[in-house]
Motif scaffolding. Sequence first.
Motif, PDB file in Angstrom:
ATOM      1  N   ALA A   1      -6.004  18.618   1.467  1.00 47.23           N
ATOM      2  CA  ALA A   1      -7.149  19.513   1.300  1.00 47.23           C
ATOM      3  C   ALA A   1      -7.296  19.929  -0.161  1.00 47.23           C
ATOM      4  O   ALA A   1      -8.406  19.965  -0.697  1.00 47.23           O
ATOM      5  CB  ALA A   1      -6.999  20.738   2.193  1.00 47.23           C
ATOM      6  N   GLU A   2      -6.170  20.229  -0.825  1.00 45.96           N
ATOM      7  CA  GLU A   2      -6.214  20.597  -2.243  1.00 45.96           C
ATOM      8  C   GLU A   2      -6.687  19.431  -3.102  1.00 45.96           C
ATOM      9  O   GLU A   2      -7.474  19.611  -4.037  1.00 45.96           O
ATOM     10  CB  GLU A   2      -4.843  21.061  -2.714  1.00 45.96           C
ATOM     11  CG  GLU A   2      -4.448  22.421  -2.180  1.00 45.96           C
ATOM     12  CD  GLU A   2      -3.078  22.860  -2.685  1.00 45.96           C
ATOM     13  OE1 GLU A   2      -2.702  22.480  -3.809  1.00 45.96           O
ATOM     14  OE2 GLU A   2      -2.400  23.580  -1.934  1.00 45.96           O
ATOM     15  N   LEU A   3      -6.215  18.224  -2.798  1.00 46.09           N
ATOM     16  CA  LEU A   3      -6.640  17.047  -3.561  1.00 46.09           C
ATOM     17  C   LEU A   3      -8.129  16.784  -3.387  1.00 46.09           C
ATOM     18  O   LEU A   3      -8.830  16.461  -4.353  1.00 46.09           O
ATOM     19  CB  LEU A   3      -5.832  15.819  -3.129  1.00 46.09           C
ATOM     20  CG  LEU A   3      -4.359  15.807  -3.517  1.00 46.09           C
ATOM     21  CD1 LEU A   3      -3.650  14.633  -2.852  1.00 46.09           C
ATOM     22  CD2 LEU A   3      -4.196  15.752  -5.025  1.00 46.09           C
ATOM     23  N   CYS A   4      -8.621  16.932  -2.158  1.00 40.65           N
ATOM     24  CA  CYS A   4     -10.058  16.719  -1.899  1.00 40.65           C
ATOM     25  C   CYS A   4     -10.901  17.767  -2.622  1.00 40.65           C
ATOM     26  O   CYS A   4     -11.947  17.445  -3.187  1.00 40.65           O
ATOM     27  CB  CYS A   4     -10.331  16.740  -0.403  1.00 40.65           C
ATOM     28  SG  CYS A   4      -9.699  15.281   0.456  1.00 40.65           S
ATOM     29  N   ALA A   5     -10.433  19.014  -2.629  1.00 39.49           N
ATOM     30  CA  ALA A   5     -11.165  20.078  -3.327  1.00 39.49           C
ATOM     31  C   ALA A   5     -11.194  19.800  -4.827  1.00 39.49           C
ATOM     32  O   ALA A   5     -12.231  19.973  -5.485  1.00 39.49           O
ATOM     33  CB  ALA A   5     -10.527  21.430  -3.044  1.00 39.49           C
TER      34      ALA A   5
END
Length: 73
Positions: A35-39
């Motif tokens: 989720a952090e990488l996608c954000a």
Amino acid sequence: MKSDVVEIPCAVLSSIETLDELKDWLTARSPEVLAELCAARKEDLAGEFQPWKPHFLPSLSELNQPGSSPLNP
């Protein structure tokens, strides 16, 4: 307890052939990291992403001082 480290076994890395396979593995093991990488990617595409600046690396001027070592700041 949450860890600050995500370990990907060598066997997993050597068997991954596509980015989707890596995403699937991360989703199953550590969905918060994905989720952090996608954000971060969305911010990058929108031109809002700030370059990562590691706080633990010495500056060039610090490295040029006699007796300094990047391993022993």
